[in-house]
Design a protein around this motif. Structure first.
Motif, mmCIF file in Angstrom:
data_model
loop_
_atom_site.group_PDB
_atom_site.id
_atom_site.type_symbol
_atom_site.label_atom_id
_atom_site.label_comp_id
_atom_site.label_asym_id
_atom_site.label_seq_id
_atom_site.Cartn_x
_atom_site.Cartn_y
_atom_site.Cartn_z
ATOM 1 N N MET A 1 0.815 -1.163 0.106
ATOM 2 C CA MET A 1 0.071 0.032 -0.056
ATOM 3 C C MET A 1 0.813 1.136 -0.008
ATOM 4 N N ASN A 2 0.228 2.077 -0.442
ATOM 5 C CA ASN A 2 1.000 3.334 -0.360
ATOM 6 C C ASN A 2 1.043 4.203 1.123
ATOM 7 N N ILE A 3 1.868 4.963 1.424
ATOM 8 C CA ILE A 3 1.844 5.360 2.787
ATOM 9 C C ILE A 3 1.046 6.530 3.124
ATOM 10 N N SER A 4 0.669 7.200 2.033
ATOM 11 C CA SER A 4 -0.098 8.354 2.154
ATOM 12 C C SER A 4 -1.172 8.461 1.251
ATOM 13 N N GLY A 5 -2.249 9.259 1.445
ATOM 14 C CA GLY A 5 -3.241 9.538 0.584
ATOM 15 C C GLY A 5 -4.347 8.327 0.701
ATOM 16 N N ASN A 6 -4.508 7.781 1.951
ATOM 17 C CA ASN A 6 -5.479 6.712 2.197
ATOM 18 C C ASN A 6 -6.628 7.196 2.894
ATOM 19 N N GLU B 1 9.059 1.480 12.928
ATOM 20 C CA GLU B 1 9.725 0.617 11.877
ATOM 21 C C GLU B 1 8.632 0.043 11.084
ATOM 22 N N VAL B 2 7.580 -0.128 11.666
ATOM 23 C CA VAL B 2 6.333 -0.512 10.852
ATOM 24 C C VAL B 2 5.964 0.480 9.551
ATOM 25 N N VAL B 3 5.878 1.445 9.884
ATOM 26 C CA VAL B 3 5.581 2.782 8.927
ATOM 27 C C VAL B 3 6.763 2.710 8.044
ATOM 28 N N ALA B 4 7.910 2.624 8.436
ATOM 29 C CA ALA B 4 9.190 2.646 7.445
ATOM 30 C C ALA B 4 9.093 1.529 6.661
ATOM 31 N N LEU B 5 8.777 0.293 6.999
ATOM 32 C CA LEU B 5 8.592 -0.730 6.229
ATOM 33 C C LEU B 5 7.617 -0.717 5.110
ATOM 34 N N LEU B 6 6.516 -0.060 5.585
ATOM 35 C CA LEU B 6 5.284 -0.076 4.624
ATOM 36 C C LEU B 6 5.596 0.943 3.486
ATOM 37 N N GLU B 7 6.443 1.845 3.809
ATOM 38 C CA GLU B 7 6.999 2.879 2.959
ATOM 39 C C GLU B 7 7.998 2.525 2.085
ATOM 40 N N ALA B 8 8.784 1.621 2.523
ATOM 41 C CA ALA B 8 9.828 0.998 1.952
ATOM 42 C C ALA B 8 9.596 -0.048 0.746
ATOM 43 N N GLN B 9 8.485 -0.820 1.518
ATOM 44 C CA GLN B 9 7.996 -2.108 0.634
ATOM 45 C C GLN B 9 6.774 -1.879 0.381
ATOM 46 N N PRO B 10 6.000 -1.107 -0.730
ATOM 47 C CA PRO B 10 4.608 -1.183 -0.734
ATOM 48 C C PRO B 10 3.895 -2.136 -1.343
ATOM 49 N N ASP B 11 4.833 -3.121 -1.768
ATOM 50 C CA ASP B 11 4.086 -4.430 -2.407
ATOM 51 C C ASP B 11 4.384 -5.354 -1.417
ATOM 52 N N ALA B 12 4.704 -5.339 -0.153
ATOM 53 C CA ALA B 12 4.980 -6.334 0.857
ATOM 54 C C ALA B 12 3.672 -7.119 1.205
ATOM 55 N N LYS B 13 3.759 -8.413 1.436
ATOM 56 C CA LYS B 13 2.878 -9.240 1.920
ATOM 57 C C LYS B 13 2.654 -9.352 3.375
ATOM 58 N N GLU B 14 3.942 -9.376 3.970
ATOM 59 C CA GLU B 14 4.073 -9.419 5.275
ATOM 60 C C GLU B 14 4.962 -8.242 5.816
ATOM 61 N N ILE B 15 4.427 -7.640 6.647
ATOM 62 C CA ILE B 15 5.471 -6.732 7.541
ATOM 63 C C ILE B 15 6.073 -7.190 8.863
ATOM 64 N N GLN B 16 7.241 -7.223 8.907
ATOM 65 C CA GLN B 16 8.051 -7.983 10.044
ATOM 66 C C GLN B 16 9.041 -7.160 10.498
ATOM 67 N N VAL B 17 8.992 -6.574 11.731
ATOM 68 C CA VAL B 17 10.087 -5.937 12.151
ATOM 69 C C VAL B 17 11.231 -6.978 12.580
ATOM 70 N N GLU B 18 12.448 -6.490 12.625
ATOM 71 C CA GLU B 18 13.563 -7.187 12.885
ATOM 72 C C GLU B 18 13.464 -8.264 13.851
ATOM 73 N N ARG B 19 12.599 -7.861 15.097
ATOM 74 C CA ARG B 19 12.483 -8.439 16.295
ATOM 75 C C ARG B 19 11.548 -9.674 16.168
ATOM 76 N N VAL B 20 10.907 -9.590 15.211
ATOM 77 C CA VAL B 20 9.920 -10.882 15.317
ATOM 78 C C VAL B 20 10.469 -12.058 14.226
ATOM 79 N N LYS B 21 11.673 -11.848 13.649
ATOM 80 C CA LYS B 21 12.077 -12.779 12.735
ATOM 81 C C LYS B 21 12.580 -14.049 13.398
ATOM 82 N N PHE B 22 13.037 -13.910 14.725
ATOM 83 C CA PHE B 22 13.568 -14.858 15.453
ATOM 84 C C PHE B 22 12.295 -15.866 15.507
ATOM 85 N N LEU B 23 11.187 -15.493 15.913
ATOM 86 C CA LEU B 23 9.997 -16.380 15.978
ATOM 87 C C LEU B 23 9.507 -16.787 14.568
#
Length: 254
Positions: free
Chosen positions: A1-6, A208-230
């Motif tokens: 998704m785009n980070i603005s205009g929604n 970090e979530v908002v930065a990921l949404l902005e950097a990865q507009p086509d992402a299927k999963e939003i994962q901050v670094e700390r969740v990747k261990f799980l």
């Protein structure tokens, strides 16, 4: 998704991750509507966060969801994003049914039926939009279980597979499915979690979530670094160690 205009509706956002995300998304140039059960909290948000709209909704009640959906769409016909944020987490003892049955029913009603009913209430409208997104909210515990919260773990695993499945079905529409997968975050989801040293600070998580949404507009999963261990224990081949570490470390993990 785009980070603005929604135009974004976030039910279950009167505190914690939902409210912090609502504030940040509104600051990024989105129209944001916050939903919750308690009128006094909604009134406080409206006073403290000018520009954020509010609607009363109980996501455990199908009639309340339908009523709130009609209200939101009447006020905001350009709505194109919903975030199914509402959720509860309960510590349970599965040795005796009186210790877990009522809790399990409440968790599954809120965490699984709630998002399903929300999606049902908005899906036809979203498909009519040129660009739309449903953000579901699972958890790191969808992928590695915390011993004391069986129903929560199961509910978030269900949300993960639901997200995977409806993404496939809706691939022929304008609706994207994005799954947000939080780790433990300093909120009041469980007693004491807002002060847990094992949990991620709320402001850091949302940034970090908002930065990921902005950097990865086509992402299927939003994962901050700390969740990747799980999230990736099974893929890495250290799932048993992840589960052991999780359950030895923090009774308030998300």
């Amino acid at each position: 998704m785009n980070i603005s205009g929604n135009t974004i509706f976030i039910p279950g956002a009167t505190s914690g991750i939902g409210l912090a995300l609502a504030v940040e998304l509104q600051a990024r140039g989105n129209t944001v509507i916050v939903g919750g059960r308690r009128a006094e909290l909604l009134e406080r948000i409206a006073a403290e966060q000018p520009g954020i709209d509010t609607v009363q909704i109980d996501t455990t009640d199908a009639a309340s969801i339908d009523s709130a959906a009609k209200e939101v769409l009447a006020k905001h016909p350009d709505l194109n994003v919903i975030v199914t944020m509402a959720g509860i987490m309960r510590i349970e003892d599965w040795h005796r049914p009186e210790s877990f049955l009522a809790s399990a029913e409440a968790v599954l009603t809120t965490n699984v039926l709630g998002p399903i009913r929300l999606i049902a209430a908005f899906i036809e409208h979203l498909q009519a939009q040129p660009d739309a997104t449903i953000i579901t909210v699972s958890s790191g515990l969808a992928f590695a279980p915390l011993k004391v919260t069986p129903s929560y773990n199961a509910s978030k695993a269900a949300i993960h597979m639901l997200s995977e499945s409806i993404r496939l079905q809706l691939a022929d529409t304008t609706v994207k499915i994005v799954e947000l997968e939080p780790p433990a975050v300093r909120t009041s989801l469980l007693p004491g979690q807002e002060n847990s040293e094992f949990a991620m600070p709320l402001d850091e998580f949302v940034a970090e979530v908002v930065a990921l949404l902005e950097a990865q507009p086509d992402a299927k999963e939003i994962q901050v670094e700390r969740v990747k261990f799980l999230r990736y224990g099974e893929a890495r081949g250290d799932y048993d160690q992840v589960v052991q570490t999780l359950n030895a470390a923090d009774p308030h993990g998300k």
